[in-house]
Scaffold this motif. Structure first.
Motif, mmCIF file in Angstrom:
data_model
loop_
_atom_site.group_PDB
_atom_site.id
_atom_site.type_symbol
_atom_site.label_atom_id
_atom_site.label_comp_id
_atom_site.label_asym_id
_atom_site.label_seq_id
_atom_site.Cartn_x
_atom_site.Cartn_y
_atom_site.Cartn_z
ATOM 1 N N MET A 7 0.845 -1.185 0.000
ATOM 2 C CA MET A 7 0.000 0.000 0.000
ATOM 3 C C MET A 7 0.887 1.244 0.000
ATOM 4 O O MET A 7 1.768 1.392 0.822
ATOM 5 N N SER A 8 0.669 2.145 -0.920
ATOM 6 C CA SER A 8 1.458 3.376 -0.976
ATOM 7 C C SER A 8 0.640 4.540 -0.425
ATOM 8 O O SER A 8 -0.579 4.522 -0.452
ATOM 9 N N THR A 9 1.342 5.534 0.064
ATOM 10 C CA THR A 9 0.704 6.716 0.625
ATOM 11 C C THR A 9 0.856 7.865 -0.358
ATOM 12 O O THR A 9 1.943 8.113 -0.859
ATOM 13 N N ASN A 10 -0.226 8.565 -0.617
ATOM 14 C CA ASN A 10 -0.179 9.723 -1.505
ATOM 15 C C ASN A 10 -0.213 10.975 -0.638
ATOM 16 O O ASN A 10 -1.208 11.271 -0.006
ATOM 17 N N VAL A 11 0.892 11.687 -0.602
ATOM 18 C CA VAL A 11 0.994 12.919 0.165
ATOM 19 C C VAL A 11 1.092 14.057 -0.824
ATOM 20 O O VAL A 11 1.882 14.017 -1.759
ATOM 21 N N HIS A 12 0.262 15.081 -0.616
ATOM 22 C CA HIS A 12 0.252 16.193 -1.556
ATOM 23 C C HIS A 12 -0.049 17.501 -0.838
ATOM 24 O O HIS A 12 -0.533 17.519 0.279
ATOM 25 N N CYS A 13 0.254 18.600 -1.517
ATOM 26 C CA CYS A 13 -0.017 19.939 -1.002
ATOM 27 C C CYS A 13 -1.516 20.197 -1.039
ATOM 28 O O CYS A 13 -2.162 19.982 -2.061
ATOM 29 N N SER A 14 -2.057 20.661 0.059
ATOM 30 C CA SER A 14 -3.496 20.944 0.114
ATOM 31 C C SER A 14 -3.871 22.197 -0.676
ATOM 32 O O SER A 14 -5.023 22.397 -1.024
ATOM 33 N N GLU A 15 -2.888 23.040 -0.986
ATOM 34 C CA GLU A 15 -3.157 24.274 -1.735
ATOM 35 C C GLU A 15 -3.151 24.059 -3.243
ATOM 36 O O GLU A 15 -4.060 24.466 -3.941
ATOM 37 N N CYS A 16 -2.077 23.423 -3.764
ATOM 38 C CA CYS A 16 -1.941 23.307 -5.216
ATOM 39 C C CYS A 16 -2.079 21.877 -5.735
ATOM 40 O O CYS A 16 -2.142 21.658 -6.940
ATOM 41 N N GLY A 17 -2.086 20.896 -4.825
ATOM 42 C CA GLY A 17 -2.271 19.508 -5.234
ATOM 43 C C GLY A 17 -1.016 18.795 -5.698
ATOM 44 O O GLY A 17 -1.069 17.636 -6.089
ATOM 45 N N THR A 18 0.143 19.441 -5.654
ATOM 46 C CA THR A 18 1.398 18.814 -6.065
ATOM 47 C C THR A 18 1.697 17.609 -5.176
ATOM 48 O O THR A 18 1.614 17.698 -3.960
#
Length: 57
Positions: free
Chosen positions: A1-12
């Motif tokens: 299982m992989s974790t998707n971590v991203h910026c809450s502002e721009c979605g990067t």
């Protein structure tokens, strides 16, 4: 299982340490002297603050 971590502002997606910037606020502002260092973690794409904390010297 992989974790998707991203910026809450721009979605990067953050896939590595180069995707964020660690800013040492004690060294940058020289606002006050303390035994602890305050830091901010920001998105390298849009500059949004995504975290922060305090570290002892």
């Amino acid at each position: 299982m992989s974790t998707n971590v991203h910026c809450s502002e721009c979605g990067t997606d953050f896939t590595g340490k180069d995707d964020v910037e660690f800013v040492d606020l004690g060294a940058e502002t020289r606002f006050f002297k303390a035994s602890k260092r305050f830091y901010l973690v920001a998105c390298n794409e849009c500059g949004a603050a995504i975290g922060g904390g305090v570290a002892g010297r």
